[in-house]
Design an enzyme around this catalytic site. Structure first.
Site, PDB file in Angstrom:
ATOM      1  N   CYS A 271       0.836  -1.213   0.000  1.00  0.00           N
ATOM      2  CA  CYS A 271       0.000   0.000   0.000  1.00  0.00           C
ATOM      3  C   CYS A 271       0.873   1.266   0.000  1.00  0.00           C
ATOM      4  O   CYS A 271       1.512   1.579   0.997  1.00  0.00           O
ATOM      5  CB  CYS A 271      -0.907  -0.052   1.228  1.00  0.00           C
ATOM      6  SG  CYS A 271      -1.771   1.478   1.610  1.00  0.00           S
TER       7      CYS A 271
ATOM      8  N   CYS B 108       0.022   3.864   2.626  1.00  0.00           N
ATOM      9  CA  CYS B 108       0.438   3.373   3.946  1.00  0.00           C
ATOM     10  C   CYS B 108       1.895   3.729   4.199  1.00  0.00           C
ATOM     11  O   CYS B 108       2.273   4.120   5.304  1.00  0.00           O
ATOM     12  CB  CYS B 108       0.264   1.863   4.041  1.00  0.00           C
ATOM     13  SG  CYS B 108      -1.436   1.280   3.898  1.00  0.00           S
TER      14      CYS B 108
END
Length: 108
Positions: free
Chosen positions: A32, A35
């Site tokens: 991600c 993230c």
């Protein structure tokens, strides 16, 4: 190196739900991109507010039980737990100032 402690399905109850302090939980995954952007921001918050709040990371790919329990469908999802309950949530990568404002009541 991250200042945030990695937690798992097995340690979530002790590290988060039974913690005396508020705990910011970063639900994330290796793949991600957003993230990876928010990780260093949470590390800074952890360092600057040490002793007032704990910051932990839970990899949703490796800990599906906890992610499912809290209905994590989009990441990064940042939840604040206080006294064993979800007290605040934030989804998506946000600048440090925005996160600090959203979580101000827990940062002391």
């Amino acid at each position: 190196m991250s200042n945030a402690k990695a937690v798992s399905d097995a340690t979530f109850e002790d590290d988060v739900l039974k913690n005396d302090r508020p705990v910011i939980v970063d639900f994330w995954a290796e793949w991600c991109g957003p993230c990876r952007q928010v990780g260093p921001v949470l590390d800074q918050i952890a360092e600057e507010h040490a002793g007032k709040v704990d910051v932990v990371k839970l990899n949703v790919d490796e800990n599906g039980e906890t992610a499912a329990k809290y209905g994590i469908t989009s990441i990064p999802a940042i939840y604040v737990f206080k006294d064993g309950d979800v007290a605040k949530t934030s989804v998506g990568a946000k600048p440090k100032a925005v996160l600090e404002k959203e979580f101000a009541e827990f940062l002391g």
